[in-house]
Design a protein around this motif. Sequence first.
Motif, mmCIF file in Angstrom:
data_model
loop_
_atom_site.group_PDB
_atom_site.id
_atom_site.type_symbol
_atom_site.label_atom_id
_atom_site.label_comp_id
_atom_site.label_asym_id
_atom_site.label_seq_id
_atom_site.Cartn_x
_atom_site.Cartn_y
_atom_site.Cartn_z
ATOM 1 N N PRO A 1 -90.541 -63.832 48.815
ATOM 2 C CA PRO A 1 -90.584 -64.104 47.283
ATOM 3 C C PRO A 1 -91.665 -64.208 46.551
ATOM 4 C CG PRO A 1 -89.295 -65.800 48.375
ATOM 5 C CD PRO A 1 -90.041 -64.880 49.659
ATOM 6 N N GLN A 2 -93.030 -64.447 47.484
ATOM 7 C CA GLN A 2 -94.425 -64.298 46.871
ATOM 8 C C GLN A 2 -95.008 -63.185 46.643
ATOM 9 O OE1 GLN A 2 -93.610 -65.969 49.663
ATOM 10 N NE2 GLN A 2 -93.766 -68.079 49.348
ATOM 11 N N MET A 3 -94.248 -61.799 47.300
ATOM 12 C CA MET A 3 -94.886 -60.398 47.257
ATOM 13 C C MET A 3 -95.212 -60.079 45.722
ATOM 14 S SD MET A 3 -96.284 -58.712 49.338
ATOM 15 C CE MET A 3 -97.110 -56.974 49.121
ATOM 16 N N ALA A 4 -94.489 -60.386 44.750
ATOM 17 C CA ALA A 4 -94.561 -59.788 43.568
ATOM 18 C C ALA A 4 -95.790 -60.379 42.954
ATOM 19 C CB ALA A 4 -93.279 -60.062 42.605
ATOM 20 N N ASP A 5 -96.039 -61.562 43.139
ATOM 21 C CA ASP A 5 -97.296 -62.181 42.844
ATOM 22 C C ASP A 5 -98.352 -61.797 43.701
ATOM 23 O OD1 ASP A 5 -98.835 -64.374 41.585
ATOM 24 O OD2 ASP A 5 -99.092 -65.233 43.398
ATOM 25 N N VAL A 6 -98.421 -61.486 44.769
ATOM 26 C CA VAL A 6 -99.417 -61.084 45.890
ATOM 27 C C VAL A 6 -99.905 -59.598 45.154
ATOM 28 C CG1 VAL A 6 -100.084 -59.901 47.949
ATOM 29 C CG2 VAL A 6 -98.813 -62.277 47.997
ATOM 30 N N VAL A 7 -98.904 -58.669 45.173
ATOM 31 C CA VAL A 7 -99.251 -57.457 44.502
ATOM 32 C C VAL A 7 -99.932 -57.492 43.016
ATOM 33 C CG1 VAL A 7 -98.279 -55.204 43.821
ATOM 34 C CG2 VAL A 7 -97.238 -56.245 45.741
ATOM 35 N N GLY A 8 -99.556 -58.303 42.244
ATOM 36 C CA GLY A 8 -99.954 -58.578 40.886
ATOM 37 C C GLY A 8 -101.579 -58.953 41.259
ATOM 38 N N GLN A 9 -101.630 -60.203 42.056
ATOM 39 C CA GLN A 9 -103.122 -60.322 42.451
ATOM 40 C C GLN A 9 -104.095 -59.084 42.756
ATOM 41 O OE1 GLN A 9 -103.219 -63.520 45.199
ATOM 42 N NE2 GLN A 9 -101.528 -64.721 44.238
ATOM 43 N N GLY A 10 -103.582 -58.366 43.613
ATOM 44 C CA GLY A 10 -104.161 -57.351 44.033
ATOM 45 C C GLY A 10 -104.733 -56.297 42.872
ATOM 46 N N LEU A 11 -103.793 -55.866 42.224
ATOM 47 C CA LEU A 11 -103.990 -55.118 40.993
ATOM 48 C C LEU A 11 -104.857 -55.770 40.002
ATOM 49 C CD1 LEU A 11 -100.621 -53.214 40.786
ATOM 50 C CD2 LEU A 11 -102.435 -52.753 41.930
ATOM 51 N N ARG A 12 -104.755 -57.142 39.798
ATOM 52 C CA ARG A 12 -105.796 -57.707 38.923
ATOM 53 C C ARG A 12 -107.090 -57.573 39.529
ATOM 54 N NH1 ARG A 12 -105.646 -58.483 34.274
ATOM 55 N NH2 ARG A 12 -103.170 -58.889 34.179
ATOM 56 N N VAL A 13 -107.332 -57.666 40.742
ATOM 57 C CA VAL A 13 -108.775 -57.501 41.319
ATOM 58 C C VAL A 13 -109.424 -56.218 40.740
ATOM 59 C CG1 VAL A 13 -110.004 -56.908 43.376
ATOM 60 C CG2 VAL A 13 -108.489 -58.755 43.248
ATOM 61 N N VAL A 14 -108.635 -54.887 40.819
ATOM 62 C CA VAL A 14 -109.065 -53.796 40.663
ATOM 63 C C VAL A 14 -109.185 -53.797 38.663
ATOM 64 C CG1 VAL A 14 -108.256 -51.286 40.176
ATOM 65 C CG2 VAL A 14 -107.726 -52.431 42.236
ATOM 66 N N GLU A 15 -108.082 -54.394 38.129
ATOM 67 C CA GLU A 15 -108.268 -54.376 36.738
ATOM 68 C C GLU A 15 -109.575 -55.165 36.103
ATOM 69 O OE1 GLU A 15 -107.214 -54.017 32.542
ATOM 70 O OE2 GLU A 15 -106.731 -52.925 34.483
ATOM 71 N N ASP A 16 -109.647 -56.308 36.704
ATOM 72 C CA ASP A 16 -110.898 -57.115 36.506
ATOM 73 C C ASP A 16 -112.062 -56.384 36.553
ATOM 74 O OD1 ASP A 16 -109.103 -59.231 35.621
ATOM 75 O OD2 ASP A 16 -109.533 -60.417 37.216
ATOM 76 N N LEU A 17 -112.387 -55.832 37.941
ATOM 77 C CA LEU A 17 -113.728 -55.154 38.005
ATOM 78 C C LEU A 17 -113.774 -53.865 37.062
ATOM 79 C CD1 LEU A 17 -116.101 -55.650 39.917
ATOM 80 C CD2 LEU A 17 -113.845 -57.131 40.514
ATOM 81 N N ALA A 18 -112.777 -53.416 36.638
ATOM 82 C CA ALA A 18 -112.947 -52.194 35.520
ATOM 83 C C ALA A 18 -113.230 -53.015 34.389
ATOM 84 C CB ALA A 18 -111.537 -51.394 35.450
ATOM 85 N N VAL A 19 -112.831 -53.995 33.886
ATOM 86 C CA VAL A 19 -113.251 -54.606 32.554
ATOM 87 C C VAL A 19 -114.600 -55.300 32.928
ATOM 88 C CG1 VAL A 19 -112.990 -56.698 31.278
ATOM 89 C CG2 VAL A 19 -110.809 -55.136 32.032
ATOM 90 N N GLU A 20 -115.259 -55.781 33.689
ATOM 91 C CA GLU A 20 -116.223 -56.177 34.092
ATOM 92 C C GLU A 20 -117.503 -55.352 34.080
ATOM 93 O OE1 GLU A 20 -116.328 -59.097 37.328
ATOM 94 O OE2 GLU A 20 -114.426 -60.024 36.553
ATOM 95 N N THR A 21 -117.402 -54.154 35.018
ATOM 96 C CA THR A 21 -118.260 -53.385 35.180
ATOM 97 C C THR A 21 -118.245 -51.844 34.656
ATOM 98 O OG1 THR A 21 -117.129 -52.318 37.161
ATOM 99 C CG2 THR A 21 -118.342 -54.037 37.378
#
Length: 250
Positions: free
Chosen positions: A80-100
């Motif tokens: 059941p946690q997988m949707a949250d896990v995938v969202g976390q991973g894509l958020r890492v990519v998104e956050d670095l795109a915004v930050e850098t």
Amino acid sequence: MRIYYVMEIRGRRCHVLSALGVDDRAWNRLYRRVREWRRHLELRHGIPGDGELRASGSQTTAAPSEPHCACDCHAQTDSPQMADVVGQGLRVVEDLAVETGGVQVINVCLDTGVVPANRRVALDRLFNRINATAAHYGDHALLIFGWEPDETVIRTYERLRSHNPVPVRVGASDDGWHTRNLPIDRIIGGPVFRSPDADCLLHMAGLVAHALVWREEPQNLDGLAGAFDVLDRALNRRASRNDPQGVVRR
């Protein structure tokens, strides 16, 4: 220099290539952030930090060969946690795109029932979009593919390096078309091939590719179909002006 990590996924009807582009100035930050996230997953969810994350019930496979991950992470993806896990991973990519501003994703998604020779066409489109992006920024690119050395990839690259006819608009009112030869001279070094098991940034490119297939082919994926929507600033919308998220579809 921008390094692109490329993963290829086949769904029931979609053929997806996702390229995670990372500028040299942003590479260390993204790498550290991804490694930290994977360590967190291992500690909290027991998901090994060196395996590719994917949904075993999604009817998707890594291409051009079957998945060869031996870390048992597939068994974890139906939790059941997988949707949250995938969202976390894509958020890492998104956050670095915004930050850098130095992280960007290009996606190609072709309907296998509509586009003949869809794998060759997909590679052609990906090479051209990456080359055009590098030219736009006055930069160069290196591509790392997450599978074994592949003659189709190598031949496509070598052909486009010398012969790449591209239709362009001509005339004062841009009402005509002309074909120009535009070699992909911004992609240097030739295709590099590496096992996804040995590269955490290839893992992330694979996560993007799977998320796109899950969105295109939602089938009881417990929230995974919406994972791709986490990406916004990370998407290269210039890759296709005909798609709101820049996904190349033809």
